[in-house]
Enzyme design. Sequence first.
Site, PDB file in Angstrom:
ATOM      1  N   LYS A   1       0.742  -1.205   0.138  1.00  0.00           N
ATOM      2  CA  LYS A   1      -0.128   0.198  -0.157  1.00  0.00           C
ATOM      3  C   LYS A   1       0.859   1.268   0.094  1.00  0.00           C
ATOM      4  O   LYS A   1       0.630   2.049  -0.647  1.00  0.00           O
ATOM      5  CB  LYS A   1      -1.033   0.010   1.304  1.00  0.00           C
ATOM      6  CG  LYS A   1      -1.793   1.090   1.367  1.00  0.00           C
ATOM      7  CD  LYS A   1      -2.710   1.019   2.420  1.00  0.00           C
ATOM      8  CE  LYS A   1      -3.710   2.410   2.751  1.00  0.00           C
ATOM      9  NZ  LYS A   1      -4.364   2.331   3.581  1.00  0.00           N
TER      10      LYS A   1
ATOM     11  N   GLU B   1      10.461  -4.895   4.603  1.00  0.00           N
ATOM     12  CA  GLU B   1      10.808  -6.309   3.913  1.00  0.00           C
ATOM     13  C   GLU B   1      10.271  -6.608   2.509  1.00  0.00           C
ATOM     14  O   GLU B   1      10.909  -7.145   1.717  1.00  0.00           O
ATOM     15  CB  GLU B   1       9.452  -7.186   4.944  1.00  0.00           C
ATOM     16  CG  GLU B   1       9.686  -7.270   6.211  1.00  0.00           C
ATOM     17  CD  GLU B   1       9.216  -6.156   7.105  1.00  0.00           C
ATOM     18  OE1 GLU B   1       8.973  -5.105   6.650  1.00  0.00           O
ATOM     19  OE2 GLU B   1       8.895  -6.465   8.334  1.00  0.00           O
TER      20      GLU B   1
ATOM     21  N   GLY C   1      -4.887  -1.470   4.910  1.00  0.00           N
ATOM     22  CA  GLY C   1      -4.172  -2.830   4.385  1.00  0.00           C
ATOM     23  C   GLY C   1      -4.777  -4.113   4.801  1.00  0.00           C
ATOM     24  O   GLY C   1      -4.935  -4.911   3.978  1.00  0.00           O
ATOM     25  N   ARG C   2      -5.229  -4.307   5.985  1.00  0.00           N
ATOM     26  CA  ARG C   2      -5.887  -5.518   6.333  1.00  0.00           C
ATOM     27  C   ARG C   2      -7.247  -5.775   6.034  1.00  0.00           C
ATOM     28  O   ARG C   2      -7.828  -6.742   6.127  1.00  0.00           O
ATOM     29  CB  ARG C   2      -5.811  -5.802   7.935  1.00  0.00           C
ATOM     30  CG  ARG C   2      -6.215  -4.463   8.799  1.00  0.00           C
ATOM     31  CD  ARG C   2      -5.873  -4.764  10.100  1.00  0.00           C
ATOM     32  NE  ARG C   2      -6.371  -3.525  10.826  1.00  0.00           N
ATOM     33  CZ  ARG C   2      -5.424  -2.310  10.878  1.00  0.00           C
ATOM     34  NH1 ARG C   2      -4.522  -2.344  10.596  1.00  0.00           N
ATOM     35  NH2 ARG C   2      -5.985  -1.503  11.870  1.00  0.00           N
TER      36      ARG C   2
ATOM     37  N   GLU D   1      -4.618  -6.375  14.908  1.00  0.00           N
ATOM     38  CA  GLU D   1      -4.193  -5.185  14.444  1.00  0.00           C
ATOM     39  C   GLU D   1      -5.465  -4.016  14.575  1.00  0.00           C
ATOM     40  O   GLU D   1      -4.989  -2.908  14.744  1.00  0.00           O
ATOM     41  CB  GLU D   1      -3.547  -5.143  12.947  1.00  0.00           C
ATOM     42  CG  GLU D   1      -2.488  -4.446  12.638  1.00  0.00           C
ATOM     43  CD  GLU D   1      -1.832  -4.347  11.574  1.00  0.00           C
ATOM     44  OE1 GLU D   1      -2.152  -4.160  10.655  1.00  0.00           O
ATOM     45  OE2 GLU D   1      -0.529  -4.738  11.275  1.00  0.00           O
TER      46      GLU D   1
ATOM     47  N   HIS E   1      -5.446 -32.545  17.998  1.00  0.00           N
ATOM     48  CA  HIS E   1      -4.212 -33.253  18.564  1.00  0.00           C
ATOM     49  C   HIS E   1      -3.088 -32.261  18.774  1.00  0.00           C
ATOM     50  O   HIS E   1      -2.088 -32.750  18.923  1.00  0.00           O
ATOM     51  CB  HIS E   1      -3.885 -33.953  17.425  1.00  0.00           C
ATOM     52  CG  HIS E   1      -4.954 -35.363  17.104  1.00  0.00           C
ATOM     53  ND1 HIS E   1      -5.016 -36.327  17.463  1.00  0.00           N
ATOM     54  CD2 HIS E   1      -5.962 -35.094  16.068  1.00  0.00           C
ATOM     55  CE1 HIS E   1      -5.986 -37.072  16.958  1.00  0.00           C
ATOM     56  NE2 HIS E   1      -6.402 -36.461  15.958  1.00  0.00           N
TER      57      HIS E   1
ATOM     58  N   LYS F   1       9.713  -0.998  14.406  1.00  0.00           N
ATOM     59  CA  LYS F   1      10.388  -0.496  12.933  1.00  0.00           C
ATOM     60  C   LYS F   1      11.517   0.410  13.122  1.00  0.00           C
ATOM     61  O   LYS F   1      12.476   0.191  12.435  1.00  0.00           O
ATOM     62  CB  LYS F   1       9.174   0.056  12.053  1.00  0.00           C
ATOM     63  CG  LYS F   1       8.233  -0.974  11.262  1.00  0.00           C
ATOM     64  CD  LYS F   1       7.236  -0.354  10.425  1.00  0.00           C
ATOM     65  CE  LYS F   1       6.236  -1.000  10.154  1.00  0.00           C
ATOM     66  NZ  LYS F   1       5.140  -0.426   9.079  1.00  0.00           N
TER      67      LYS F   1
END
Length: 550
Positions: free
Chosen positions: A206, A212, A267-268, A353, A385, A513
């Site tokens: 965005k 990253e 963004g999410r 978030e 499990h 960050k």
Amino acid sequence: MKRAFESGAHRALKEHQSKLAPVHLRELFAQDPGRFQRFSLELGDLWFDFSKNRLTGETLELLLALAREAGLEARTAAMFEGYPINNTEGRAVLHTALRNLGGTPVMLRGQNVMPEVFFELSRMGAFAESVRDGSFRGHSGKPIRRVVNIGIGGSDLGPQMVCEALRPFWKPGLSVHFVSNVDGAHLYETLKVCDPEETLFIVASKTFTTLETLTNANSARRWIVEAFGTEAAVARHFVAVSTAEDRVRSFGISPENTFHFWDWVGGRYSLWSVIGLPIAVAVGLEGFKELLAGAHQVDRHFLETDLSRNIPVIMGLLGIWYRNYFGAPAHAVIPYDQYLHRLPAYLQQADMESNGKSVHRDGSPVVGYQTGPVIFGEPGTNSQHAFFQLLHQGTGFIPVDFLAAVHPLHPYEDHHRILLANCLAQSEALLKGRTLDEVRREMAEEGRSREEVEALAAHRVFEGNRPSNTFLYDRLTPRNLGRLVALYEHRIFVQGVLWDVNSFDQWGVELGKKLAGRIQKDLEAGGAAGGHDGSTAGLLARLVRTPAPE
Ligand code: F6P
């Protein structure tokens, strides 16, 4: 306006909780044979059973009163109408416009956003189709067989989760991959299976500032340039998806190869935008539109249905009920659907978030109640499990959402019956539990000695009374997936309104960050510049002193 947790509805709920807390779900079912019908809702072929919750009609009434105290309906309208409800960033929150396929105008600062939404959707769709039909070719003229999305957070989790969920609808011979982690292993292992001549990278960010993503994109770019021996190859192997056209251009991707979205898409919440390009490549534009259509149906339902029959409202209120009145620290999402294996990871970002906040919208501290819980999950039956022991017998309880398709999208019907049996069995076990008397009787029937019974009985007791929701859908089609995701999105919104937090900013990711930037400089300089705490300074010294293994 008073906050919900300062209202009379809140006090009434506290009192009600103290009366209901000792009541077992077994009793609630015994008292009301119509409970399943009364506490289930339907939307398309999606069935939402919330009868296995610790609630009565009165609970629901009180929770709805709490929602009204919070002004939920007005706040919902404000979101859909483009008010800048993301107040700390001065932005509207209009991901719902992206799936407004009917095209009714959505106004933002006096301008209808729908023409640009449709314009970018059709550009993206045309591009996706050209990759699918082989008319878009790589630098050496070969068609594209692998698409690698480079992005992180919302620019990764949403499209990845959807692509995984819709694998049965993928075009044969074309695969999509996702590289997010700055750990070079992620890119390295992905590129091992890619042929540069047949690989297309989508750089999805965005902001186009995310370390990253830019690090991975630069390395992928070098890989392409080295493979072809020319920078000219970049144009046929890279496209970008962003709101920041200038930064994309400086990176070296042309405007023709850039797909655009807007700051009013968080963004999410962005998988519905051109961030969904990998989805459109994998399942085609029609499949992508089906996903949007499912979400749009939920948007209408959320906007138009009375709160008492409104699925995301009820989902949200149940979460509030357990988080704020029973102290539940977490919420588990367990898809009995392998195709949804990335749903819990996706929801972790979407929910945590959004609602992992400790100040109100006006900046004042949240005092006296908790906000967002930990969201976690894994597909069933694997999770049985792994961590179900704690769900059944741990101290306290964690509410669970179970999700399952009535019909599978694979040929193994016998597997599917086993899967469904397990799904229902787990929610039944959580509800009913097993009393000491029942354990004793069962053990006696198994022929166990009296000593054995006395030694083990307590360990085999399940208190039950542990709540869950179950979602059943006919098949995991794009439309049903769109419905499910939008339901969870609005659940998050409802809870944010009741907690009076801004669900659409994420200041909590900033500090790490910033510090990482400083520490990176220290690592490059071979020593700490100072200003670190003792532990960080010690670890840093160890890192710069440790030689690489032979
Ligand atoms: O660091 C958190 C975050 O800002 C998320 O909110 C976002 O989804 C992600 O980083 C990626 O951001 P971008 O799409 O701008 O690269």
